[in-house]
Design an enzyme around this catalytic site. Sequence first.
Site, PDB file in Angstrom:
ATOM      1  N   GLU A  71     -10.676  -7.875 -11.960  1.00 41.86           N
ATOM      2  CA  GLU A  71      -9.665  -7.737 -13.007  1.00 41.86           C
ATOM      3  C   GLU A  71      -8.290  -7.507 -12.364  1.00 41.86           C
ATOM      4  O   GLU A  71      -8.143  -6.716 -11.434  1.00 41.86           O
ATOM      5  CB  GLU A  71     -10.048  -6.540 -13.879  1.00 41.86           C
ATOM      6  CG  GLU A  71      -9.034  -6.140 -14.928  1.00 41.86           C
ATOM      7  CD  GLU A  71      -9.430  -4.849 -15.640  1.00 41.86           C
ATOM      8  OE1 GLU A  71      -8.919  -4.609 -16.743  1.00 41.86           O
ATOM      9  OE2 GLU A  71     -10.251  -4.076 -15.082  1.00 41.86           O
ATOM     10  N   LYS A 143      -9.349  -9.655 -22.618  1.00 40.17           N
ATOM     11  CA  LYS A 143     -10.053  -8.376 -22.764  1.00 40.17           C
ATOM     12  C   LYS A 143      -9.931  -7.880 -24.201  1.00 40.17           C
ATOM     13  O   LYS A 143      -8.827  -7.681 -24.723  1.00 40.17           O
ATOM     14  CB  LYS A 143      -9.464  -7.359 -21.785  1.00 40.17           C
ATOM     15  CG  LYS A 143     -10.210  -6.049 -21.685  1.00 40.17           C
ATOM     16  CD  LYS A 143      -9.597  -5.198 -20.565  1.00 40.17           C
ATOM     17  CE  LYS A 143     -10.327  -3.902 -20.338  1.00 40.17           C
ATOM     18  NZ  LYS A 143      -9.714  -3.115 -19.227  1.00 40.17           N
ATOM     19  N   CYS A 176     -14.033  -5.216 -17.614  1.00 43.81           N
ATOM     20  CA  CYS A 176     -14.039  -3.764 -17.474  1.00 43.81           C
ATOM     21  C   CYS A 176     -14.535  -3.044 -18.726  1.00 43.81           C
ATOM     22  O   CYS A 176     -15.713  -3.040 -19.027  1.00 43.81           O
ATOM     23  CB  CYS A 176     -12.660  -3.292 -17.052  1.00 43.81           C
ATOM     24  SG  CYS A 176     -12.700  -1.697 -16.167  1.00 43.81           S
TER      25      CYS A 176
END
Length: 620
Positions: A71, A143, A176
């Site tokens: 990321e 995300k 994440c």
Amino acid sequence: MAAVFWLACAFDHERIGKQIPGRKGAHVKDVQVAAVQFEPTLFDKEGNIDRVAELVTRAAVGGAKLITAPEMCTTGYCFFDQGEAERMAEPVPGPTTQRFERIARECHCYIVFGMPERDEETGLLYNTAVFVGPDGLIGKHRKTHGYIAEPKWAAPGDLGHQVFDTEIGRIAVLICMDIHFVETARLAAVGGAEVICHLSNWLAERTPAPYWISRAYENGCYVMESNRWGLERGVQFSGGSCIIAPDATILDHIDSGDGLATATITVGSSADADRADRPALRARRPELYRQLQINSYLWNPKDFFGLYGHRGLPEGKAATVAVAQFTPVPDTDANLATITRLFTSTVAERGAELVVFPELSLTARAVTLQDPAVVHLMQAAAAASAWLVVGLAETAPVDGRQYNSLVLIGPDGIEAVHRKIHLRDGERALFAAGSAWTYADIPLGRVGLLHGDDLLVPESGRILALNACDVIAGSADNRERIMMGHSGTAVAQSYPIPTGPSLTHWHHMRVRAGENNVYLAFANTVDADGGGGCSGVFGPDTFAFPRREQVLAGQEGVAAVRIDTTDAGSVYPSNVVRRKDLVAMRLPHWYGALSGPDVLVRDTDLEDRTVAEPRHAVIA
């Protein structure tokens, strides 16, 4: 590095999460993969891209066909505000994607990497993972579930949770914090993903992280984890990049430093065959999952659950909850004697108010709820002024159908009965499947009941959390791997985050407790040779150190933990088990694919439920 750490309580290839995707009804193939671990330098975009490109090229030259990089690896992560992010962001496609497209084309490989993206039409910024292959840009994931850092500069992702079909398999991408939520990886698995590429800037615990392992395990797919390491603006990142197999095995990992974790994975080419053949998905009951689209915790739960004069949450209290682990036998009288002995001694010696026993721990033969053994336990609960949860084979009073049931018994008798919802193949010839989620309010809080595969299927715990359960009483007769050790990490974490060796680094039930912000009392059976076991009581926050939990090994015993479900009198709940921080951060508008339409319910189903439904039970 090869996998140098794991502790298996038990292992059974026929159980959930054990079958490698693509083994039946599909053309299987081996694919070499690599996860890049890298420490970017904040704002040094050119240098970061050069270094990541070097590592990706090294992996490709070594034979890797699917390569992941962390990321935000092109720019660094800890942006102070939107202005800093603006200077680093660029469109997709754009110069950075073109650089990695060229590597993918020249090496005939697939690459997933993280960067800040600027949408040219809206001007919005996103934390994005870009997926490129030999023919160019394949797609991107923005995300969806942001960590505390993203709202400083990034909009929530608006592309959902896609699965990309490629010549090397069906690939999903998460970033994440996305993987903290059971729904995201589950959406990928239901969509046919064989591999989840997870890019992260993971921190605050020793890695490979338990959440990563659980997502591979419960969905029957591989997880490729690329995490960053190093220190940035005072934030210590954990490293631990790895390749995780569907049975929770760490195929390879790298602790700290730049480098590659590599492995060969097995994938198939038939999406329909793979989905049908994965026990992790075959056990699902999507007609019972529509509550996953509900957001119970948008409002103060003290108001929400008591709205319109409905009975609100129980007051809660500090109390001791225990689990008892033992070896049931075919003799009901012998089991009853063991349960009574462990229950009375645990209440007397440890002050337990709730003791949870394993699945089918009382009877091997089906009995009614009026059986003398059940009546005996009612009397024991009344004498001890405490509650117990016990598993039994139940005969329904109307048509004689049999259920694998879990019974909550208190001083006033039977409080609730849960009939197991998710049956394994071997159970379907013995038991009918239940069709209701079960919880009950007792003085220590709202207690939900789950057992067997109900615990392993991630939707179950989530639905009980959405119904404000403080405690999940989980019973099992389990011989699968649910716990794994760790050999220690060289990454220097702040006290009290553990870094040394541990036999209980990953416990699947600890993840279940933390992701749902509940206390989970997990009682498993154990064989005479130590198979099974790993029972324990786990807290509602997986990032709370030192952990307040107890875990048993492979012998008869009792684990007891002091819990607290009170609110400290504030307007809004101050206790995480009542506040449910992670549950509140869900984005259920993305989760529609996880539920399905009703199935036909027979009249006898309703009759049986009415007759068997005990006093004080609350059944959702």
